[in-house]
Design an enzyme around this catalytic site. Structure first.
Site, PDB file in Angstrom:
ATOM      1  N   ALA A   1       0.839  -1.200   0.000  1.00 55.30           N
ATOM      2  CA  ALA A   1       0.000   0.000   0.000  1.00 55.30           C
ATOM      3  C   ALA A   1       0.876   1.254   0.000  1.00 55.30           C
ATOM      4  O   ALA A   1       0.617   2.210  -0.739  1.00 55.30           O
ATOM      5  CB  ALA A   1      -0.910  -0.007   1.218  1.00 55.30           C
TER       6      ALA A   1
ATOM      7  N   ASP B   1       2.406   1.644  -3.407  1.00 52.45           N
ATOM      8  CA  ASP B   1       1.418   2.139  -4.368  1.00 52.45           C
ATOM      9  C   ASP B   1       1.213   3.642  -4.213  1.00 52.45           C
ATOM     10  O   ASP B   1       1.045   4.361  -5.197  1.00 52.45           O
ATOM     11  CB  ASP B   1       0.073   1.430  -4.180  1.00 52.45           C
ATOM     12  CG  ASP B   1       0.149  -0.006  -4.659  1.00 52.45           C
ATOM     13  OD1 ASP B   1       1.137  -0.350  -5.351  1.00 52.45           O
ATOM     14  OD2 ASP B   1      -0.759  -0.787  -4.319  1.00 52.45           O
TER      15      ASP B   1
ATOM     16  N   SER C   1      27.091 -18.623 -28.846  1.00 54.11           N
ATOM     17  CA  SER C   1      26.342 -19.713 -28.239  1.00 54.11           C
ATOM     18  C   SER C   1      27.322 -20.445 -27.311  1.00 54.11           C
ATOM     19  O   SER C   1      28.438 -19.974 -27.108  1.00 54.11           O
ATOM     20  CB  SER C   1      25.851 -20.598 -29.370  1.00 54.11           C
ATOM     21  OG  SER C   1      25.134 -21.641 -28.850  1.00 54.11           O
TER      22      SER C   1
ATOM     23  N   LYS D   1      22.246 -22.732 -15.784  1.00 50.34           N
ATOM     24  CA  LYS D   1      21.982 -22.365 -17.167  1.00 50.34           C
ATOM     25  C   LYS D   1      20.480 -22.142 -17.294  1.00 50.34           C
ATOM     26  O   LYS D   1      19.691 -23.088 -17.222  1.00 50.34           O
ATOM     27  CB  LYS D   1      22.442 -23.476 -18.116  1.00 50.34           C
ATOM     28  CG  LYS D   1      22.252 -23.096 -19.565  1.00 50.34           C
ATOM     29  CD  LYS D   1      22.898 -24.112 -20.479  1.00 50.34           C
ATOM     30  CE  LYS D   1      22.858 -23.669 -21.931  1.00 50.34           C
ATOM     31  NZ  LYS D   1      21.546 -23.278 -22.411  1.00 50.34           N
TER      32      LYS D   1
ATOM     33  N   ARG E   1      19.123 -12.005 -28.718  1.00 51.42           N
ATOM     34  CA  ARG E   1      20.380 -12.524 -29.226  1.00 51.42           C
ATOM     35  C   ARG E   1      20.348 -12.607 -30.752  1.00 51.42           C
ATOM     36  O   ARG E   1      21.345 -12.360 -31.428  1.00 51.42           O
ATOM     37  CB  ARG E   1      20.667 -13.905 -28.632  1.00 51.42           C
ATOM     38  CG  ARG E   1      22.080 -14.354 -28.911  1.00 51.42           C
ATOM     39  CD  ARG E   1      22.376 -15.604 -28.142  1.00 51.42           C
ATOM     40  NE  ARG E   1      21.781 -16.714 -28.831  1.00 51.42           N
ATOM     41  CZ  ARG E   1      22.452 -17.758 -29.271  1.00 51.42           C
ATOM     42  NH1 ARG E   1      23.741 -17.834 -29.053  1.00 51.42           N
ATOM     43  NH2 ARG E   1      21.856 -18.717 -29.910  1.00 51.42           N
TER      44      ARG E   1
ATOM     45  N   LYS F   1      32.567 -21.286 -16.536  1.00 55.11           N
ATOM     46  CA  LYS F   1      33.440 -20.331 -17.230  1.00 55.11           C
ATOM     47  C   LYS F   1      34.769 -20.249 -16.495  1.00 55.11           C
ATOM     48  O   LYS F   1      34.778 -20.278 -15.252  1.00 55.11           O
ATOM     49  CB  LYS F   1      32.813 -18.933 -17.230  1.00 55.11           C
ATOM     50  CG  LYS F   1      31.482 -18.859 -17.922  1.00 55.11           C
ATOM     51  CD  LYS F   1      30.518 -17.923 -17.220  1.00 55.11           C
ATOM     52  CE  LYS F   1      29.096 -18.176 -17.691  1.00 55.11           C
ATOM     53  NZ  LYS F   1      28.081 -17.597 -16.813  1.00 55.11           N
TER      54      LYS F   1
ATOM     55  N   CYS G   1     -18.540 -44.852 -20.668  1.00 59.72           N
ATOM     56  CA  CYS G   1     -17.585 -45.288 -19.653  1.00 59.72           C
ATOM     57  C   CYS G   1     -16.790 -46.481 -20.193  1.00 59.72           C
ATOM     58  O   CYS G   1     -17.384 -47.413 -20.748  1.00 59.72           O
ATOM     59  CB  CYS G   1     -18.343 -45.688 -18.383  1.00 59.72           C
ATOM     60  SG  CYS G   1     -17.302 -46.587 -17.210  1.00 59.72           S
TER      61      CYS G   1
ATOM     62  N   CYS H   1     -21.195 -49.513 -11.730  1.00 57.94           N
ATOM     63  CA  CYS H   1     -20.071 -49.648 -12.658  1.00 57.94           C
ATOM     64  C   CYS H   1     -18.938 -50.473 -12.031  1.00 57.94           C
ATOM     65  O   CYS H   1     -18.419 -50.117 -10.962  1.00 57.94           O
ATOM     66  CB  CYS H   1     -19.544 -48.265 -13.047  1.00 57.94           C
ATOM     67  SG  CYS H   1     -18.047 -48.361 -14.040  1.00 57.94           S
TER      68      CYS H   1
HETATM   69  S1  IVH Z   1      27.341 -17.304 -20.254  1.00 61.93           S
HETATM   70  C1  IVH Z   1      30.292 -16.362 -23.621  1.00 61.93           C
HETATM   71  N1  IVH Z   1      25.724 -18.148 -18.424  1.00 61.93           N
HETATM   72  O1  IVH Z   1      22.653 -20.331 -22.979  1.00 61.93           O
HETATM   73  C2  IVH Z   1      29.417 -17.028 -22.644  1.00 61.93           C
HETATM   74  N2  IVH Z   1      24.994 -18.217 -20.677  1.00 61.93           N
HETATM   75  O2  IVH Z   1      22.787 -22.449 -24.940  1.00 61.93           O
HETATM   76  C3  IVH Z   1      28.153 -16.306 -22.543  1.00 61.93           C
HETATM   77  N3  IVH Z   1      22.703 -19.067 -20.970  1.00 61.93           N
HETATM   78  O3  IVH Z   1      23.955 -18.403 -25.536  1.00 61.93           O
HETATM   79  C4  IVH Z   1      27.099 -17.077 -21.947  1.00 61.93           C
HETATM   80  N4  IVH Z   1      22.301 -19.372 -18.824  1.00 61.93           N
HETATM   81  O4  IVH Z   1      22.418 -17.254 -23.856  1.00 61.93           O
HETATM   82  C5  IVH Z   1      25.896 -17.946 -19.736  1.00 61.93           C
HETATM   83  N5  IVH Z   1      24.371 -18.798 -16.677  1.00 61.93           N
HETATM   84  C6  IVH Z   1      24.558 -18.613 -17.979  1.00 61.93           C
HETATM   85  C7  IVH Z   1      23.557 -18.900 -18.931  1.00 61.93           C
HETATM   86  C8  IVH Z   1      23.823 -18.701 -20.289  1.00 61.93           C
HETATM   87  C9  IVH Z   1      21.811 -19.457 -20.062  1.00 61.93           C
HETATM   88  C10 IVH Z   1      22.433 -19.056 -22.424  1.00 61.93           C
HETATM   89  C11 IVH Z   1      23.277 -18.139 -23.248  1.00 61.93           C
HETATM   90  C12 IVH Z   1      23.892 -19.012 -24.315  1.00 61.93           C
HETATM   91  C13 IVH Z   1      22.993 -20.182 -24.320  1.00 61.93           C
HETATM   92  C14 IVH Z   1      23.657 -21.395 -24.892  1.00 61.93           C
END
Ligand code: IVH
Length: 698
Positions: free
Chosen positions: A36, A39, A84, A121, A142, A304, A423, A446
């Site tokens: 509230a 808002d 990707s 992911k 993308r 990564k 049925c 039944c």
């Molecule tokens: S890092 C260069 N982290 O999955 C690396 N991507 O199937 C950049 N995605 O193209 C991506 N969750 O769009 C990264 N935790 C995550 C992600 C992720 C989903 C997507 C991303 C990528 C695609 C590949």
């Protein structure tokens, strides 16, 4: 005071307040003020902006409602290509990735460091959001990685996306970059996905096949107001171009960058963490176990190299980075053939369709049957026998058919499926009541209904009679030896021994466990075992706490029943209907004769203490990460009451994943519907203020 009022200053102040509270609510999941109060701030700002057009600001929180519809999407190039990811489907493929990275670095005279950043992911729509001097200026899908579609106005409506970077970063010594490109994923919770589909189904619109399609479909809307109405969230996981006052990005590791994104105001997956090489795979497996408890769909983990200098050294192939890899969970969606649609009649007389599938492996389990819910569901998905279909296991162990792959139908087509009008067990015409999705068998005699009723009677939900399985019951019903649950108690060893493959020891055990059940059954179990529609174990307990025995219960009037704490008019009616049916009266007489007549221990109604004392709750669907019995126990500890059906007397309907028909009913009756997050919040004693919290495990 009116004289001192400077609309420009007040607008700025209000924008700062609202931004701060949006951040607390949508990003930190920890609101400080009530809805509230929020808002009120929002309305005040909107009023000032309406009377002072000169104060217009594209980063104002009022812009989140969605502007004018666009004619079409404009393509724009990405400053840096959006790659990707390569997938690794097994531990070996993960190790192969490591090997490739080691070799690539060795060729340059370097060495692969043992630190990685691992996060979920997301299975949504990948996007890039762009900030200039701390303000949101553009969003691109993308696309093909080189150019994407401009969805700026749509992203502006996504509530957890900062329209201007928060000042928290500055406090932590982070400069505001002149240019900051953030990459991430737009997602929708599974809960919202089901709700959205339910609404679309009710409106006769096409339903989304999965949360990813729902998220993508919601972003790719020409009318941003439609996007604004969808509960989308953006999660950040990487950056594109970054241009800071002192040139490059002010971070040197992926982990530091993720922390910075959090400080700038972005939502990042809470599960993301750095791992030593040997910890990566176990952590991926751990995420796999959490997967179905998370509010959003994830389909793996992204690993990564943590050191950004190493990322730069490893670089990219044509398609994907060499410094990152997606570890994928085993698919929980698969294609298979829908061989046949079978219908079954259940103990409550409802006739349900079941998909008989060409067996297929789904997330490590072979699936050959899947639920199809009801007639309308088959029609909405236009499923036809022989179709190639997508099946999936979602938040649930029961697999479902998501959709038919129409392109795989033969050119001459296939006959649309017609739900059988009769049925499947007794072949009398079934009936569909107005307002109900289910068809029912109305034949009081039944055999299919009888069979399911007896199977339920002996099951764990009923008397839990050990060793008496469904297969034997089927044989006994087939041979006319069982017509009602009462017949179980008069079965003799001799009768059993006439059945094919029945052994002496098994026959003795059978008779003994039935006798034991008769002597030890409590009133509560006995009531539950009757399988009265809408009466589950919870209501059975309430009834057993109030009535002396089945006889007393059978005489209770509807009004008297509704006085009980968790019984609404519908349940009361159902109980009444059950006991006034001559056949069921006969069943009670037989129970009394054979000595299945347990006594209850009527209790006085207790007054509950606790901050939810006397509040009536009902659950529908699954609560992510919280089994139903646990939720009930917590609720009862806080003084709440769990009722068994929707009525006007209900205070809250708690809707989890895959809510059932109760949801619509509650909405129709104007009952407050809350999500799992709000439910958990309610369980905590109030701090004051009626704050509702989003469900978020991220
Ligand atoms: S890092 C260069 N982290 O999955 C690396 N991507 O199937 C950049 N995605 O193209 C991506 N969750 O769009 C990264 N935790 C995550 C992600 C992720 C989903 C997507 C991303 C990528 C695609 C590949």
């Amino acid at each position: 005071m009116a004289d001192d009022f400077d609309p420009a200053i007040r607008a700025r102040q209000l924008r700062d307040f609202i931004r701060h509270h949006d951040y607390r609510y949508y990003v930190l999941d920890d609101p400080e003020i009530s809805d509230a109060d929020y808002d009120a701030l929002f309305r005040e700002l909107a009023a000032i902006e309406a009377s002072h057009p000169e104060l217009d600001d594209s980063a104002s929180p009022t812009k989140r409602v969605g502007g004018a519809p666009a004619e079409g999407f404009v393509s724009r190039p990405h400053r840096q290509r959006m790659y990707s990811l390569d997938n690794a489907m097994s531990r070996e493929e993960w190790e192969a990735f490591l090997e490739r990275a080691r070799n690539a670095l060795a060729r340059q005279g370097g060495k692969l460091p043992g630190t990685f950043f691992v996060d979920p992911k997301f299975d949504g729509l990948a996007l890039e959001v762009i900030y200039e001097n701390g303000r949101f200026v553009a969003a691109l899908t993308r696309g093909d990685g080189v150019t994407g579609e401009d969805v700026t106005e749509n992203l502006r409506t996504v509530r957890n996306l900062p329209l201007s970077l928060t000042p928290h970063a500055a406090a932590a010594g982070l400069p505001v970059p002149r240019l900051l490109e953030v990459r991430g994923e737009v997602v929708i919770t599974r809960q919202h996905f089901y709700e959205l589909n339910e609404a679309r189904r009710a409106a006769g619109e096409k339903i989304f096949a999965n949360p990813r399609n729902a998220a993508a479909g919601s972003v790719r809307q020409l009318d941003p107001k439609v996007t604004a109405a969808r509960p989308l969230r953006f999660f950040a996981y990487a950056t594109g171009a970054v241009d800071s006052p002192d040139s490059g990005p002010p971070w040197t590791t992926h982990a530091a960058m993720m922390r910075a994104l959090g400080l700038y105001g972005f939502s990042v997956a809470r599960q993301g963490r750095t791992c030593r090489t040997s910890e990566v795979y176990p952590f991926f497996q751990e995420l796999g176990k959490m997967r179905l408890d998370l509010p959003f769909e994830i389909d793996g983990a992204v690993v990564k190299c943590d050191d950004l200098a190493v990322q730069a050294e490893l670089g990219f192939t044509d398609r994907a980075p060499r410094f990152a890899v997606a570890l994928k969970f085993p698919a929980h969606e698969a294609e298979t053939i829908l061989r046949k649609i079978e219908v079954q009649v259940g103990r409550t007389r409802v006739i349900t369709p079941v998909a008989i599938l060409e067996p297929v492996s789904l997330a490590g389990v072979t699936v050959s049957r899947a639920t199809l819910h009801n007639e309308d569901e088959i029609a909405a998905k236009d499923l036809r026998e022989g179709d190639t279909v997508v099946v999936r296991r979602a938040g649930d162990v029961i697999p479902e058919v998501v959709r038919a792959i129409e392109e795989k139908r033969p050119p001459e087509g296939r006959r649309p499926y017609i739900f059988p009008p009769d049925c499947p067990s007794c072949h009398t015409p079934s009936v569909r009541l107005p307002g109900e999705a289910a068809r029912r068998c109305v034949n009081p005699d039944c055999p299919g209904v009888r069979l399911r009723g007896i199977v339920y009677f002996v099951s764990k939900a009923g008397l839990d009679i050990e060793g008496v399985g469904g297969r034997w019951i089927e044989i006994l019903v087939d041979r006319g030896l069982l017509r009602s649950p009462a017949d179980l108690f008069t079965l003799t060893r001799e009768q059993l021994l006439e059945l094919p493959r029945m052994k002496e020891t098994l026959a003795s055990k059978f008779v003994a466990s039935i006798a034991k059940a008769r002597d030890t059954a409590t009133l509560e179990r006995c009531i539950a075992a009757l399988g009265i529609p809408l009466v589950g174990s919870r209501t059975a307990r309430t009834l057993a706490g109030r009535y002396r025995d089945l006889g007393a219960l059978s005489e209770a009037g509807e009004e008297e029943l509704t006085e009980l704490s968790d019984i609404g008019p519908e349940v009361a009616r159902s109980i009444r209907e059950f006991f006034t049916t001559p056949e069921n009266q006969e069943l009670l007489n037989r129970f009394r004769e054979i000595g299945l007549w347990p006594r209850g221990e009527p209790k006085k109604a207790t007054t509950q203490a606790g901050h939810l004392a006397g509040k009536r709750f009902l659950f529908t669907g699954e609560l992510p990460g919280m089994p139903r019995h646990e939720a009930q126990a917590l609720l009862e500890a806080a003084g709440g009451i769990v009722v068994s059906a929707v009525s006007k007397k209900l205070d809250y309907l708690v809707a989890g994943d895959k809510p059932g028909s109760k949801l619509q009913k509650a909405r129709d009756l104007g009952v407050t519907v809350i999500g799992p997050g709000e439910f958990v919040d309610l369980l905590r004693p109030r701090r004051g203020g009626n704050v509702s919290v989003q469900a978020s495990l991220f």
